[in-house]
Scaffold this motif. Structure first.
Motif, PDB file in Angstrom:
ATOM      1  N   ASN A  50     -37.140 -32.835 -12.625  1.00  0.00           N
ATOM      2  CA  ASN A  50     -38.022 -32.020 -11.254  1.00  0.00           C
ATOM      3  C   ASN A  50     -37.097 -32.260 -10.149  1.00  0.00           C
ATOM      4  O   ASN A  50     -37.084 -31.260  -9.280  1.00  0.00           O
ATOM      5  CB  ASN A  50     -39.366 -32.316 -11.380  1.00  0.00           C
ATOM      6  N   LEU A  51     -36.565 -33.615  -9.693  1.00  0.00           N
ATOM      7  CA  LEU A  51     -35.995 -33.839  -8.586  1.00  0.00           C
ATOM      8  C   LEU A  51     -34.755 -33.088  -8.470  1.00  0.00           C
ATOM      9  O   LEU A  51     -34.342 -32.774  -7.411  1.00  0.00           O
ATOM     10  CB  LEU A  51     -36.077 -35.397  -8.580  1.00  0.00           C
ATOM     11  N   HIS A  52     -34.302 -32.861  -9.794  1.00  0.00           N
ATOM     12  CA  HIS A  52     -33.126 -32.168  -9.710  1.00  0.00           C
ATOM     13  C   HIS A  52     -32.981 -30.844  -8.847  1.00  0.00           C
ATOM     14  O   HIS A  52     -32.307 -30.347  -8.301  1.00  0.00           O
ATOM     15  CB  HIS A  52     -32.554 -32.121 -11.214  1.00  0.00           C
ATOM     16  N   LEU A  53     -34.435 -30.041  -9.209  1.00  0.00           N
ATOM     17  CA  LEU A  53     -34.524 -28.734  -8.697  1.00  0.00           C
ATOM     18  C   LEU A  53     -34.754 -28.969  -7.182  1.00  0.00           C
ATOM     19  O   LEU A  53     -34.201 -28.214  -6.111  1.00  0.00           O
ATOM     20  CB  LEU A  53     -35.587 -28.106  -9.206  1.00  0.00           C
ATOM     21  N   THR A  54     -35.523 -30.005  -6.788  1.00  0.00           N
ATOM     22  CA  THR A  54     -35.886 -30.385  -5.390  1.00  0.00           C
ATOM     23  C   THR A  54     -34.406 -30.466  -4.634  1.00  0.00           C
ATOM     24  O   THR A  54     -34.410 -30.166  -3.648  1.00  0.00           O
ATOM     25  CB  THR A  54     -36.651 -31.899  -5.398  1.00  0.00           C
ATOM     26  N   LEU A  55     -33.620 -31.310  -5.314  1.00  0.00           N
ATOM     27  CA  LEU A  55     -32.383 -31.535  -4.443  1.00  0.00           C
ATOM     28  C   LEU A  55     -31.490 -30.236  -4.303  1.00  0.00           C
ATOM     29  O   LEU A  55     -30.978 -30.110  -3.231  1.00  0.00           O
ATOM     30  CB  LEU A  55     -31.433 -32.478  -5.310  1.00  0.00           C
ATOM     31  N   HIS A  56     -31.374 -29.351  -5.230  1.00  0.00           N
ATOM     32  CA  HIS A  56     -31.235 -28.129  -5.068  1.00  0.00           C
ATOM     33  C   HIS A  56     -31.832 -27.312  -3.870  1.00  0.00           C
ATOM     34  O   HIS A  56     -31.013 -26.875  -3.030  1.00  0.00           O
ATOM     35  CB  HIS A  56     -31.364 -26.919  -6.213  1.00  0.00           C
ATOM     36  N   LEU A  83     -37.298 -41.183   0.878  1.00  0.00           N
ATOM     37  CA  LEU A  83     -35.985 -41.051   0.226  1.00  0.00           C
ATOM     38  C   LEU A  83     -35.427 -39.600   0.456  1.00  0.00           C
ATOM     39  O   LEU A  83     -34.326 -38.978   0.683  1.00  0.00           O
ATOM     40  CB  LEU A  83     -35.924 -41.421  -0.898  1.00  0.00           C
ATOM     41  N   LEU A  84     -36.515 -38.632   0.399  1.00  0.00           N
ATOM     42  CA  LEU A  84     -36.320 -37.164   0.412  1.00  0.00           C
ATOM     43  C   LEU A  84     -36.418 -36.904   1.627  1.00  0.00           C
ATOM     44  O   LEU A  84     -35.617 -35.550   1.872  1.00  0.00           O
ATOM     45  CB  LEU A  84     -37.162 -36.355  -0.646  1.00  0.00           C
ATOM     46  N   GLY A  85     -36.999 -37.202   2.545  1.00  0.00           N
ATOM     47  CA  GLY A  85     -37.125 -36.779   3.870  1.00  0.00           C
ATOM     48  C   GLY A  85     -38.192 -35.523   3.896  1.00  0.00           C
ATOM     49  O   GLY A  85     -37.996 -35.018   4.977  1.00  0.00           O
ATOM     50  N   VAL A  86     -39.073 -35.412   3.205  1.00  0.00           N
ATOM     51  CA  VAL A  86     -40.106 -34.311   3.023  1.00  0.00           C
ATOM     52  C   VAL A  86     -41.470 -34.616   2.483  1.00  0.00           C
ATOM     53  O   VAL A  86     -41.330 -35.830   2.023  1.00  0.00           O
ATOM     54  CB  VAL A  86     -39.762 -33.040   2.227  1.00  0.00           C
ATOM     55  N   PRO A 102     -34.273 -31.947   5.624  1.00  0.00           N
ATOM     56  CA  PRO A 102     -33.439 -32.891   6.230  1.00  0.00           C
ATOM     57  C   PRO A 102     -31.976 -32.524   6.233  1.00  0.00           C
ATOM     58  O   PRO A 102     -30.946 -33.447   6.673  1.00  0.00           O
ATOM     59  CB  PRO A 102     -33.546 -34.203   5.042  1.00  0.00           C
ATOM     60  N   LYS A 103     -31.715 -31.295   5.862  1.00  0.00           N
ATOM     61  CA  LYS A 103     -30.132 -31.015   6.004  1.00  0.00           C
ATOM     62  C   LYS A 103     -29.187 -31.808   5.071  1.00  0.00           C
ATOM     63  O   LYS A 103     -28.539 -32.541   6.126  1.00  0.00           O
ATOM     64  CB  LYS A 103     -30.017 -31.017   7.399  1.00  0.00           C
ATOM     65  N   VAL A 104     -29.468 -31.790   3.851  1.00  0.00           N
ATOM     66  CA  VAL A 104     -28.549 -32.488   3.302  1.00  0.00           C
ATOM     67  C   VAL A 104     -27.076 -31.874   2.909  1.00  0.00           C
ATOM     68  O   VAL A 104     -27.310 -30.604   2.845  1.00  0.00           O
ATOM     69  CB  VAL A 104     -28.996 -33.020   1.937  1.00  0.00           C
ATOM     70  N   ALA A 105     -26.040 -32.748   2.749  1.00  0.00           N
ATOM     71  CA  ALA A 105     -24.972 -31.749   2.192  1.00  0.00           C
ATOM     72  C   ALA A 105     -24.955 -31.645   0.898  1.00  0.00           C
ATOM     73  O   ALA A 105     -25.501 -31.885   0.214  1.00  0.00           O
ATOM     74  CB  ALA A 105     -23.710 -32.968   2.319  1.00  0.00           C
ATOM     75  N   ARG A 106     -24.081 -30.488   0.616  1.00  0.00           N
ATOM     76  CA  ARG A 106     -23.965 -30.039  -0.744  1.00  0.00           C
ATOM     77  C   ARG A 106     -23.334 -30.765  -1.740  1.00  0.00           C
ATOM     78  O   ARG A 106     -22.627 -31.573  -1.338  1.00  0.00           O
ATOM     79  CB  ARG A 106     -22.992 -28.673  -0.650  1.00  0.00           C
ATOM     80  N   ARG A 107     -24.284 -31.189  -2.928  1.00  0.00           N
ATOM     81  CA  ARG A 107     -23.593 -32.078  -3.848  1.00  0.00           C
ATOM     82  C   ARG A 107     -23.261 -31.091  -4.964  1.00  0.00           C
ATOM     83  O   ARG A 107     -23.845 -30.086  -5.295  1.00  0.00           O
ATOM     84  CB  ARG A 107     -24.736 -33.076  -4.339  1.00  0.00           C
TER      85      ARG A 107
END
Ligand SMILES: Nc1nc2c(ncn2[C@@H]2O[C@H](COP(=O)(O)OP(=O)(O)O)[C@@H](O)[C@H]2O)c(=O)[nH]1
Lengths: 569, 79
Positions: free
Chosen positions: A93-99, A132-135, A161-166
């Motif tokens: 589920n976190l994978h989608l969150t990171l997306h 860790l996620l900032g939300v 939190p404006k993360v860079a693309r991974r």
């Protein structure tokens, strides 16, 4: 108005969260793919109204599947995302969150299925996760409503939190890293549900369990249905409605147009709810006195099965059989839904991936799978002549379902896709969800079927009165008498089958047919042209060419099978 | 000794580590989405019946894979 998107993996409880937030009831089921099309509703955040959109469940945002494409499209004009996360399945589920965090949109997380996580010995450090996620992260139990208030009150805090693309790989690594920091697994023994869960997918124990479950389901449906008819509905009609209708009948002029429409024929001077065929007599008795009790019992049992998580296991067990028909195990789910009503059954074929599989499944549903209304009428009318006649009908339909599937698999080009699916955990069905679903489905039946039944019976009576049927009957008589061995009046019932199959079987009941004739007629009726509602969804789901192919298959197979039954019996 | 075998050759109850998938990106993506990725521990749950689907446990999730698909999943097991 602000647009808020509800997003998450399939089967994380999005539908349940959606119902909680909007008060609109949508059907939640314990298998992936409940939400294939998006639904929207309004919700209140403080004093403000906002639009909430239930986006189809996705595993990622790569736009590789239809659901993902829709999701990516919708992200473009959303104002915030409520990301529903399954606490028992955090990494994926976190994978989608990171997306989602890579997109420029504020996110808040509903950490759902929190109750199951606790039972499974999973502890999650929510504060740490927020850090860790900032939300914001809010634990919720959508089925009971726990945490929903807090979720709503914190929607304004949603942020990005404006993360860079991974890359995909980096996202998985990051998801794993977060998981290690926030989740603590307690070692514990297998729960009883897990032991049963494993047993029901192992062939050796699974097949006997499947037979037992289906048999029990069938028994329970019949028991509840018959009990309701015998103890509730028939007494009501006989004791209260009958005298009222008799009075009305005595006011109306016998032989008048009005009486023949409203009351119908009197049988031995009495109203017979099956044979009179007036709008207020048979027209009410068929849908309410004969069909509704079975709709009720069928959907109670189906609801429990859907929620428990058994259906996907059945799909796994039947995968082998279904492959021979060019389908995979999943196709059993639309099929079972079709046993209630072909309309939702055919709509559910959307969970299948290829067009070919959808065509095969939809066609064999509309030919070989009788809906609950039709079945109730068959039990009611054919059952009087003995259970074996009912059994012959079911057996014929089952054989047709398998054979037709195989034939279609041979003629239609293409190959069936391999199965990959999540097997959801067993859950105790929640009474609330089951009751709510039952209620929605009963209401839908009354709203959609009742008017058509009444209309159908009215049309029949008008056409009778104007003697139009005689012309039609004479025209089609050679086919019906020679091939099916039925009296020519049965043509009318067949024609009415286009409107509603239960009304059509009801008409057969007025014709004084022998048991054999009833079997032939009911089987041909079940297989032939779909009722109008089914026809409309077939058309919507398959498009014109495939619908025509499907209809052609129906006409041919009902002629063959009806003729064969007439010859053999 | 570590052996590289296909998922279809694992025994029920055996645990291994996924190492690679045979096939294109499509297969790779579908498997990854459900949490079956190279490096993940996979436990086979059921014994197959003919060419029936194989069920594996990855983390706390159970996933059913058609026989053809399972064949494409290569795992390392300690034997
Ligand atoms: N135990 C538990 N079950 C839940 C919770 N939320 C949803 N469910 C169940 O999980 C299943 C999937 O829910 P659904 O809303 O259909 O998921 P969707 O596919 O994401 O829309 C259903 O059987 C729900 O009753 C929860 O918080 N706790």
């Amino acid at each position: 108005m602000k647009k808020i998107l509800l997003m998450g993996n399939p089967n994380v409880g999005k539908s349940a969260v959606f119902s909680r937030l909007t008060g609109i009831h949508v059907i939640a089921s314990n298998y992936p793919g409940t939400t294939v099309e998006f639904t929207q509703g309004t919700m209140k955040i403080g004093d403000e109204e906002a639009i909430l959109i239930d986006v189809p469940g996705t595993y990622g945002l790569e736009a590789t599947s239809k659901a993902e494409k829709i999701a990516v499209e919708m992200l473009k004009d959303g104002d915030a995302v409520i990301n529903v996360v399954d606490a028992t399945n955090l990494e994926r589920n976190l994978h989608l969150t990171l997306h989602l965090l890579e997109r420029n949109i504020p996110v808040i997380i509903a950490l759902n299925i929190w109750d199951d996580a606790k039972h499974k010995g999973i502890t999650i450090d929510v504060k740490k996760m927020e850090e860790l996620l900032g939300v914001p992260v809010v634990p919720t139990v959508a089925v009971t409503g726990e945490g929903i208030k807090e979720l709503v009150s914190r929607i304004p805090q949603a942020c990005n939190p404006k993360v860079a693309r991974r890359s995909e790989e980096e996202k998985w690594t990051e998801a794993g890293r977060i998981l290690d920091k926030v989740q603590l697994l307690q070692h514990r023994h297998h729960t009883l549900l897990e032991v049963i869960g494993d047993a029901s997918v192992k062939p050796l124990s699974g097949i006997p369990i499947a037979i037992l479950v289906m048999f029990a389901a069938f028994k329970v449906i019949r028991f509840i249905g018959e009990w309701l008819i015998g103890n509730v509905f028939e007494p009501i009609f006989e004791r209260f409605w009958q005298p009222l209708m008799m009075q009305l009948s005595s006011i109306l002029d016998p032989g008048s147009f009005l009486r023949s429409i409203i009351i119908g024929k009197l049988i031995d001077g009495e109203i017979d709810f099956v044979q009179s065929f007036g709008v207020l007599t048979t027209g009410l008795f068929v849908p309410i006195g004969m069909v509704l009790p079975y709709i009720f019992s069928f959907y109670i049992v189906l609801g429990v099965m859907e929620d428990s998580g058994y259906l996907p296991r059945l799909a796994v067990l039947l995968d082998n059989l279904m492959h021979r028909m060019g389908l995979h195990g999943w196709a059993i789910i639309p099929t079972l839904l079709g046993l209630g009503c072909n309309v939702p059954g055919i709509m559910a074929t959307r969970i299948l991936e290829s067009r070919r599989e959808r065509l095969i499944t939809a066609t064999i549903i509309s030919i070989g799978v009788p809906c609950a209304a039709l079945q109730a009428m068959i039990w009611g009318l054919v059952g009087e002549h003995g259970g074996r006649y009912v059994a012959i009908i079911y057996l014929s339909l089952f054989v047709v379902w398998v054979v037709l599937g195989r034939i279609l698999n041979m003629i239609l080009k293409g190959e069936s896709q391999g199965l990959i699916m999540e097997v959801p955990p067993y859950r105790m069905p929640s009474l609330q969800t089951v009751v709510k679903k039952l209620w929605m489905r009963m209401a839908a039946f009354l709203k959609e079927a009742l008017p058509i039944v009444l209309l159908g019976i009215m049309v029949v009576n008008i056409l009778y009165f104007l003697k139009i049927f005689d012309v039609l009957a004479d025209f089609a008589a050679p086919l019906i008498t020679n091939v099916f061995g039925l009296p020519k009046e049965a043509v009318i019932a067949m024609a009415i089958g286009f409107l509603r199959k239960d009304v059509a079987v009801g008409m057969l009941g007025t014709l004084d047919l022998t048991a054999k004739q009833l079997v032939v007629a009911a089987t041909a009726l079940a297989m032939s042209f779909p009722c109008i509602a089914t026809f409309v969804v077939l058309f919507k789901e398959l498009g014109i060419t495939d619908t025509l192919k499907s209809v052609l298959a129906m006409l041919i197979s009902s002629l063959i099978v009806g003729g064969l039954l007439n010859a053999i019996l | 000794m570590v052996e590289r075998i296909s998922l279809t050759d694992m025994n029920a109850g055996e645990t291994g580590t996924a190492v690679e998938f045979i096939g294109g990106r499509g297969v790779h993506n579908r498997l990854c989405a459900l949490g079956i990725r190279p490096g993940k521990k996979i436990t086979r749950v059921n014994a197959a019946f003919g060419r029936g689907p194989i069920i594996v446990r990855v983390g706390s999730t159970q996933i059913a894979l058609g026989f053809g698909m399972s064949y494409k999943v290569i795992v390392e097991v300690e034997r």
